[in-house]
Write a protein that holds these residues in place. Structure first.
Motif, PDB file in Angstrom:
ATOM      1  N   ARG A  57      57.068  -7.288  55.771  1.00  0.00           N
ATOM      2  CA  ARG A  57      58.456  -7.890  55.167  1.00  0.00           C
ATOM      3  C   ARG A  57      59.499  -6.541  55.344  1.00  0.00           C
ATOM      4  NH1 ARG A  57      58.758  -4.614  51.524  1.00  0.00           N
ATOM      5  NH2 ARG A  57      57.862  -4.883  49.620  1.00  0.00           N
ATOM      6  N   GLU A 110      66.875  -8.428  49.129  1.00  0.00           N
ATOM      7  CA  GLU A 110      66.471  -8.539  47.656  1.00  0.00           C
ATOM      8  C   GLU A 110      67.992  -8.378  46.979  1.00  0.00           C
ATOM      9  OE1 GLU A 110      63.215  -5.645  46.873  1.00  0.00           O
ATOM     10  OE2 GLU A 110      62.118  -7.722  47.451  1.00  0.00           O
ATOM     11  N   ASN A 170      59.888  -8.274  43.295  1.00  0.00           N
ATOM     12  CA  ASN A 170      59.249  -7.837  44.502  1.00  0.00           C
ATOM     13  C   ASN A 170      57.799  -8.108  44.666  1.00  0.00           C
ATOM     14  OD1 ASN A 170      57.789  -5.053  45.752  1.00  0.00           O
ATOM     15  ND2 ASN A 170      59.949  -5.351  46.882  1.00  0.00           N
ATOM     16  N   ALA A 212      62.646  -5.665  53.490  1.00  0.00           N
ATOM     17  CA  ALA A 212      63.251  -6.115  52.045  1.00  0.00           C
ATOM     18  C   ALA A 212      64.335  -5.312  51.731  1.00  0.00           C
ATOM     19  CB  ALA A 212      61.985  -6.329  50.969  1.00  0.00           C
ATOM     20  N   PRO A 213      65.290  -5.346  52.372  1.00  0.00           N
ATOM     21  CA  PRO A 213      66.688  -4.488  52.138  1.00  0.00           C
ATOM     22  C   PRO A 213      67.415  -5.167  51.080  1.00  0.00           C
ATOM     23  CG  PRO A 213      67.213  -5.454  53.968  1.00  0.00           C
ATOM     24  CD  PRO A 213      65.757  -5.837  53.648  1.00  0.00           C
ATOM     25  N   SER A 214      67.910  -4.208  50.039  1.00  0.00           N
ATOM     26  CA  SER A 214      68.961  -4.902  48.931  1.00  0.00           C
ATOM     27  C   SER A 214      70.479  -4.513  49.604  1.00  0.00           C
ATOM     28  CB  SER A 214      68.796  -3.800  47.778  1.00  0.00           C
ATOM     29  OG  SER A 214      67.474  -3.604  47.156  1.00  0.00           O
ATOM     30  N   LEU A 224      60.209   4.732  47.358  1.00  0.00           N
ATOM     31  CA  LEU A 224      59.845   3.581  46.740  1.00  0.00           C
ATOM     32  C   LEU A 224      58.106   3.923  46.324  1.00  0.00           C
ATOM     33  CD1 LEU A 224      61.316   1.003  48.901  1.00  0.00           C
ATOM     34  CD2 LEU A 224      61.535   1.240  46.220  1.00  0.00           C
ATOM     35  N   PHE A 267      62.941  -5.681  39.317  1.00  0.00           N
ATOM     36  CA  PHE A 267      62.385  -5.191  40.778  1.00  0.00           C
ATOM     37  C   PHE A 267      60.924  -5.404  40.833  1.00  0.00           C
ATOM     38  CE2 PHE A 267      61.051  -1.546  43.601  1.00  0.00           C
ATOM     39  CZ  PHE A 267      61.160  -2.367  44.690  1.00  0.00           C
ATOM     40  N   ARG A 327      57.568   0.863  53.911  1.00  0.00           N
ATOM     41  CA  ARG A 327      58.945   1.067  53.424  1.00  0.00           C
ATOM     42  C   ARG A 327      58.843   2.415  52.934  1.00  0.00           C
ATOM     43  NH1 ARG A 327      57.722  -1.564  47.280  1.00  0.00           N
ATOM     44  NH2 ARG A 327      56.082   0.237  46.748  1.00  0.00           N
TER      45      ARG A 327
END
Ligand code: GLU
Length: 480
Positions: free
Chosen positions: A6, A42, A179, A8-10, A197, A175, A193
């Motif tokens: 995936r 996200e 997440n 998963a950008p904010s 992170l 988060f 990612r």
């Protein structure tokens, strides 16, 4: 099990080149393994998130050609599930209520060696209320090891980890909780990612262990933390100082295929010498385990060079199609921002553009350069570059004579590039000057600048009348 990855950008800012690279590496991994690429937005940070940023992510990914097999999903739509599992974690003692205020924590912890929360509420049996959040009870002993495909084992001793917040006092899941729940629900097998992170990974692993206790038992995804992107000073790319928005590269006229090709080289390199690779070749050659962990230099000059290579490799038709937004914007589906086209629709002539296009294609590295290179064909008076005018028209004592003799010669010459070229070469010889010297004032007279498409082809496109008109006007300018 077939991989499920995936991105998963904010949606909290412009779509960053680093995010584009993360998205690409996930996409490549999915494509080459027959897996599934999921897009999960996200969007739970209501304060920083904005709909327009979300739209920007979708547009940029479509531009890059990275389509999702599942999604886009919005993390906010899974909130009930996050809350339900948070309750279970609380009931089972993995989370505890905490009513500490930030300033109280700061006062208590200012002299402590380990940063973060000091565990004050751990065993106080704080009653839950509207002012209590929920913290994760990090084990005192031992360590959590993040097994990273790119970095190997990264060890996080528990005594250096705080009891982190999992649920805000408002009840909103945070988060590390949301997440990991989503990764579990979506049966993610590989979390690929950015390196930024990595510090959150041990928290997520602890959360995963706890969730395994209170919910179904699932395998932990594999982790791959991609190297950070740095600028020329080898400093992390900064949102404020470096051009990081993918959109800005589209506006400048980078081709999506060239941009994607360049992104693939940020932390990874093909085994062979050739770095110009199509998406299909990237899918074939990319290896997640070969990604390097050293910071990757985001080298705009190299990317621009690659873009130039792509531009030159195109057919003229494809080039003209790609250049449309910089040539006739009202026909495209988007308009590059901060880019003006100085001619009117009425003055634009498709046939002139078609003749000049192959020459322009050879000379540019970004599509946004097209406009300034062809504007002389569609403007009544060329847009004069003052420095060039001063240098070759005003300050060169020979300019008037060159222009006057050129007017005489061109008036009686066949208007084909080779013949014009030969005629000016003869004239130069007769005047005892280099061809470069005689070309200079003529070029500025006709195009307004010293750089541009080949002179004699440009003259043919303009035609005799227009050429004579502009040369005469330049005589006046040169005479001061
Ligand atoms: N939403 C997170 C971010 O944009 C990424 C989460 C993840 O990839 O695990 O920083």
């Amino acid at each position: 099990m077939t991989p499920r990855v995936r991105f998963a950008p904010s949606p909290t800012g412009y779509f960053h080149v680093g995010s584009a690279r993360t998205s690409l590496f996930n996409w490549l991994y999915a494509r080459q393994s027959g897996g599934t690429f999921i897009l999960r937005i996200e969007d739970t940070d209501a304060e920083r998130g904005r709909e327009e940023w979300l739209a920007g992510i979708i547009t940029a990914m479509a531009w890059l050609g990275l389509s999702a097999d599942e999604g886009p999903f919005r993390q906010s739509s899974f909130e009930l599930r996050h809350r339900e599992l948070a309750e279970k974690l609380y009931e089972s003692g993995f989370l505890y209520a905490c009513d500490c205020k930030r300033d109280q924590i700061d006062t208590r912890t200012k002299d402590r060696k380990t940063p973060g929360y000091d565990g004050y509420c751990r065993d106080r049996g704080v009653m839950r209320s509207e002012t209590t959040g929920l913290r994760f009870r990090t084990p005192d002993l031992g360590e959590t090891v993040v097994r990273d495909v790119i970095r190997g084992d990264v060890v996080f001793p528990h005594d250096a980890m705080e009891d982190f917040m999992a649920v805000k006092s408002s009840g909103a899941p945070l988060f590390p909780l949301a997440n990991m729940i989503d990764d579990r629900e979506m049966e993610i097998t590989h979390v690929i990612r950015g390196e930024d992170l990595l510090p959150t990974a041990p928290k997520q692993i602890l959360m995963w262990q706890a969730l395994n206790e209170i919910d179904v038992t699932l395998d932990l995804p594999a982790y791959a933390h991609l190297p950070m992107l740095v600028n020329e000073q080898r400093k992390k790319l900064s949102k404020r100082k470096d051009p990081v928005a993918v959109e800005s590269y589209r506006d400048k006229g980078y081709l999506p295929q060239a941009f994607v090709n360049y992104l693939s080289l940020l932390g990874w390199a093909p085994k062979g010498k050739d770095e110009i690779l199509s998406l299909e070749q990237l899918v074939e050659q990319f290896r997640l385990e070969d990604v390097n962990h050293a910071p990757a230099f985001f080298d705009i000059a190299k990317m621009t060079h690659i873009n130039g290579e792509y531009l030159r490799a195109m057919t003229v038709d494809a080039f003209m199609e790609s250049a449309k937004p910089w040539v006739h914007p009202d026909e495209g589906d988007w308009v590059p921002s901060d880019h003006e086209i100085p001619w009117t629709r009425e003055r634009f002539q498709e046939d002139r553009w078609r003749v000049i296009a192959p020459f322009v294609q050879e000379r540019i590295t970004m599509l946004s350069e097209v406009t300034a290179m062809i504007d002389f064909l569609f403007l009544e008076t060329p847009r004069f570059d003052e420095a060039a005018v001063t240098k070759v028209l005003v300050n060169d004592a020979d300019a008037v004579l060159i222009l006057e003799r050129a007017i005489e010669v061109f008036s009686v010459t066949d208007f084909v590039p080779e013949v014009l070229h030969a005629a000016l070469a003869d004239l130069s010889e007769a005047m005892g000057m280099k061809l470069r010297k005689t070309q200079a004032p003529i070029r500025v007279a006709l195009t307004g600048t010293s750089v541009g498409p080949p002179l004699f082809e440009s003259m043919v496109i303009l035609g005799l009348d227009e050429v004579l008109k502009r040369l005469n006007a330049a005589v006046v300018i040169a005479q001061g």
